[in-house]
Design a protein around this motif. Structure first.
Motif, PDB file in Angstrom:
ATOM      1  N   GLU A 239     -11.467   2.195   9.011  1.00  0.00           N
ATOM      2  CA  GLU A 239     -10.463   2.542  10.017  1.00  0.00           C
ATOM      3  C   GLU A 239      -9.051   2.401   9.457  1.00  0.00           C
ATOM      4  O   GLU A 239      -8.166   3.219   9.745  1.00  0.00           O
ATOM      5  N   GLN A 240      -8.826   1.378   8.639  1.00  0.00           N
ATOM      6  CA  GLN A 240      -7.509   1.191   8.033  1.00  0.00           C
ATOM      7  C   GLN A 240      -7.212   2.309   7.034  1.00  0.00           C
ATOM      8  O   GLN A 240      -6.085   2.809   6.969  1.00  0.00           O
ATOM      9  N   VAL A 241      -8.223   2.686   6.255  1.00  0.00           N
ATOM     10  CA  VAL A 241      -8.037   3.799   5.309  1.00  0.00           C
ATOM     11  C   VAL A 241      -7.670   5.067   6.067  1.00  0.00           C
ATOM     12  O   VAL A 241      -6.743   5.791   5.682  1.00  0.00           O
ATOM     13  N   GLU A 242      -8.381   5.342   7.155  1.00  0.00           N
ATOM     14  CA  GLU A 242      -8.100   6.545   7.957  1.00  0.00           C
ATOM     15  C   GLU A 242      -6.677   6.516   8.504  1.00  0.00           C
ATOM     16  O   GLU A 242      -5.988   7.540   8.520  1.00  0.00           O
ATOM     17  N   GLU A 243      -6.229   5.338   8.944  1.00  0.00           N
ATOM     18  CA  GLU A 243      -4.874   5.238   9.487  1.00  0.00           C
ATOM     19  C   GLU A 243      -3.827   5.514   8.411  1.00  0.00           C
ATOM     20  O   GLU A 243      -2.840   6.205   8.653  1.00  0.00           O
ATOM     21  N   PHE A 244      -4.045   4.973   7.205  1.00  0.00           N
ATOM     22  CA  PHE A 244      -3.110   5.237   6.104  1.00  0.00           C
ATOM     23  C   PHE A 244      -2.992   6.739   5.846  1.00  0.00           C
ATOM     24  O   PHE A 244      -1.893   7.262   5.632  1.00  0.00           O
TER      25      PHE A 244
ATOM     26  N   TRP B  13       0.838  -1.195   0.000  1.00  0.00           N
ATOM     27  CA  TRP B  13       0.000   0.000   0.000  1.00  0.00           C
ATOM     28  C   TRP B  13       0.877   1.250   0.000  1.00  0.00           C
ATOM     29  O   TRP B  13       1.899   1.290   0.673  1.00  0.00           O
ATOM     30  N   ARG B  14       0.460   2.257  -0.744  1.00  0.00           N
ATOM     31  CA  ARG B  14       1.146   3.543  -0.781  1.00  0.00           C
ATOM     32  C   ARG B  14       0.103   4.657  -0.783  1.00  0.00           C
ATOM     33  O   ARG B  14      -1.007   4.499  -1.283  1.00  0.00           O
ATOM     34  N   THR B  15       0.491   5.802  -0.234  1.00  0.00           N
ATOM     35  CA  THR B  15      -0.371   6.982  -0.211  1.00  0.00           C
ATOM     36  C   THR B  15       0.372   8.125  -0.886  1.00  0.00           C
ATOM     37  O   THR B  15       1.518   8.419  -0.535  1.00  0.00           O
TER      38      THR B  15
ATOM     39  N   LEU C 247      -3.680   9.221   7.946  1.00  0.00           N
ATOM     40  CA  LEU C 247      -3.014   9.862   9.079  1.00  0.00           C
ATOM     41  C   LEU C 247      -1.507   9.692   9.000  1.00  0.00           C
ATOM     42  O   LEU C 247      -0.742  10.624   9.275  1.00  0.00           O
ATOM     43  N   VAL C 248      -1.071   8.499   8.612  1.00  0.00           N
ATOM     44  CA  VAL C 248       0.369   8.267   8.455  1.00  0.00           C
ATOM     45  C   VAL C 248       0.931   9.164   7.359  1.00  0.00           C
ATOM     46  O   VAL C 248       1.993   9.773   7.503  1.00  0.00           O
ATOM     47  N   ALA C 249       0.201   9.267   6.238  1.00  0.00           N
ATOM     48  CA  ALA C 249       0.662  10.114   5.134  1.00  0.00           C
ATOM     49  C   ALA C 249       0.781  11.568   5.570  1.00  0.00           C
ATOM     50  O   ALA C 249       1.731  12.267   5.199  1.00  0.00           O
ATOM     51  N   ARG C 250      -0.191  12.040   6.359  1.00  0.00           N
ATOM     52  CA  ARG C 250      -0.137  13.419   6.866  1.00  0.00           C
ATOM     53  C   ARG C 250       1.107  13.641   7.713  1.00  0.00           C
ATOM     54  O   ARG C 250       1.726  14.706   7.666  1.00  0.00           O
TER      55      ARG C 250
ATOM     56  N   PHE D  37       5.005  -1.596  14.895  1.00  0.00           N
ATOM     57  CA  PHE D  37       4.499  -0.261  14.581  1.00  0.00           C
ATOM     58  C   PHE D  37       3.493  -0.265  13.437  1.00  0.00           C
ATOM     59  O   PHE D  37       2.746   0.699  13.279  1.00  0.00           O
ATOM     60  N   GLY D  38       3.471  -1.319  12.609  1.00  0.00           N
ATOM     61  CA  GLY D  38       2.570  -1.342  11.461  1.00  0.00           C
ATOM     62  C   GLY D  38       2.858  -0.210  10.491  1.00  0.00           C
ATOM     63  O   GLY D  38       4.014   0.089  10.187  1.00  0.00           O
ATOM     64  N   GLN D  39       1.784   0.484  10.022  1.00  0.00           N
ATOM     65  CA  GLN D  39       1.954   1.578   9.059  1.00  0.00           C
ATOM     66  C   GLN D  39       2.755   2.732   9.637  1.00  0.00           C
ATOM     67  O   GLN D  39       3.411   3.479   8.908  1.00  0.00           O
ATOM     68  N   TRP D  40       2.744   2.875  10.965  1.00  0.00           N
ATOM     69  CA  TRP D  40       3.483   3.982  11.580  1.00  0.00           C
ATOM     70  C   TRP D  40       4.982   3.741  11.548  1.00  0.00           C
ATOM     71  O   TRP D  40       5.754   4.625  11.917  1.00  0.00           O
ATOM     72  N   GLY D  41       5.403   2.566  11.097  1.00  0.00           N
ATOM     73  CA  GLY D  41       6.830   2.293  10.971  1.00  0.00           C
ATOM     74  C   GLY D  41       7.424   2.733   9.654  1.00  0.00           C
ATOM     75  O   GLY D  41       8.618   2.507   9.403  1.00  0.00           O
TER      76      GLY D  41
END
Length: 329
Positions: free
Chosen positions: A222-227, A196-198, A229-232, A256-260
């Motif tokens: 919720e997963q879309v929102e997290e992606f 996945w990429r944003t 937020l990470v991009a921001r 950390f998941g996407q936050w890593g």
């Protein structure tokens, strides 16, 4: 209303809900033969709808702009007014449901003839809504193309300019468009990176439709929102630092998941992770997400380093001191 008219309207509705339809699938949806579909397409063409057809196993039909606005029960002025209003709403996030705004804009501009499109472009450039902080300028044409690709589950190619200035060509499966922090973001599955990429839409250009459809991978809201937020969080922050953790990179990414994202190997058993915020307090908040028991160092620069140190020392003194007597009523 005759069966022929009803069927033609059903065909028109299908053509407006997807960018490209195989002839066999249209026939199945309408419960008729492909020959009947071809006749109904000709009837719609006679009414002013420009429908492109392509032969072959991957061929089919798609609705394009014609020389005049087809029967949409809209005058030219109404169509222009609606397109401009939708552009403003989309670019400024004036209403909820941004994907609805963009798909409505894409559907309308898809059938606008060239003269009306030029009027919309000219008028939209002069419309400057006030009271809302504007982000980087975004092409409504690009937004519309991406919205259609998300809606139709169609793979696209585009050029992307990173913040570093590097420009790459990407091939992706678009999943969602979302506004956040005065910018538009595209969430998609990157076929080259197999992940996945944003992407910031204002850094994206040269959208090319491949007409290759895909089965979307499951993602919860919720997963879309997290992606997003990470991009921001990847936007450059006023107070930035690196935390070097005593944690192997693969373990850190799993925790950390996407936050890593952005973490790199800093040596045997070490991981370097960028963190930042609007001020030292937000940077401190990011550091608190490092798991309990994991030692780390940080290169947080002055004066934020001294400000954070003073706050933490004062907090430690408060926690070490006896609690105050309870308030009496």
């Amino acid at each position: 209303m005759s069966d022929t008219t009803t069927r033609a309207l059903s065909l028109l509705n299908l053509l407006q809900t997807h960018r490209h339809w195989p002839g066999s699938e249209l026939a199945d949806r309408l419960g008729v033969t492909e020959r009947t579909v071809r006749r109904d397409v000709e009837r719609l063409r006679d009414l002013g709808y420009r429908i492109e057809s392509s032969p072959g196993s991957t061929g089919g039909y798609r609705l394009e702009a014609g020389s005049a606005v087809p029967p949409l029960l809209l005058t030219d002025e109404e169509a222009v007014a609606m397109a401009i209003g939708l552009r403003v709403a989309a670019s400024q996030r004036l209403i909820s449901g941004p994907e609805t705004t963009i798909t409505a804009l894409a559907k309308l501009e898809q059938v606008l003839p060239a003269p009306l499109q030029r009027r919309v472009n000219a008028l939209a450039e002069t419309v400057q809504p006030t009271g809302i902080a504007a982000g980087a300028p975004v092409s409504t044409e690009v937004l519309g193309e991406l919205a259609l690709a998300c809606r139709d589950h169609e793979r696209v190619r585009f050029s992307y300019g990173a913040a570093s200035g590097e420009v790459t060509r990407r091939r992706v499966e678009p999943h969602a468009l979302a506004p956040a922090d005065r910018h538009w973001y595209l969430l998609c599955w990157d076929l080259e990176r197999d992940d996945w990429r944003t992407f910031r839409v204002d850094r994206l250009s040269g959208v090319e439709h491949t007409r290759v459809l895909f089965e979307p991978k499951p993602l919860t809201p919720e997963q879309v929102e997290e992606f997003i937020l990470v991009a921001r969080s990847w936007a450059r922050q006023p107070v930035e630092a690196d935390a070097v953790m005593e944690l192997p990179l693969d373990v850190m990414r799993e925790m950390f998941g996407q936050w890593g994202q952005g973490a790199t190997d800093a040596g045997p058993g070490l991981t370097r992770w960028p963190v930042g915020g609007a001020d030292f307090r937000e940077t401190m908040y990011g550091l608190t997400w490092i798991p309990a028991g994991v030692e780390y160092t940080t290169d947080l620069a002055s004066p934020a380093r001294e400000e954070l140190q003073e706050v933490l020392e004062r907090m430690l003194r408060a926690l070490a001191a006896p609690p105050p007597a309870p308030a009496t009523s």
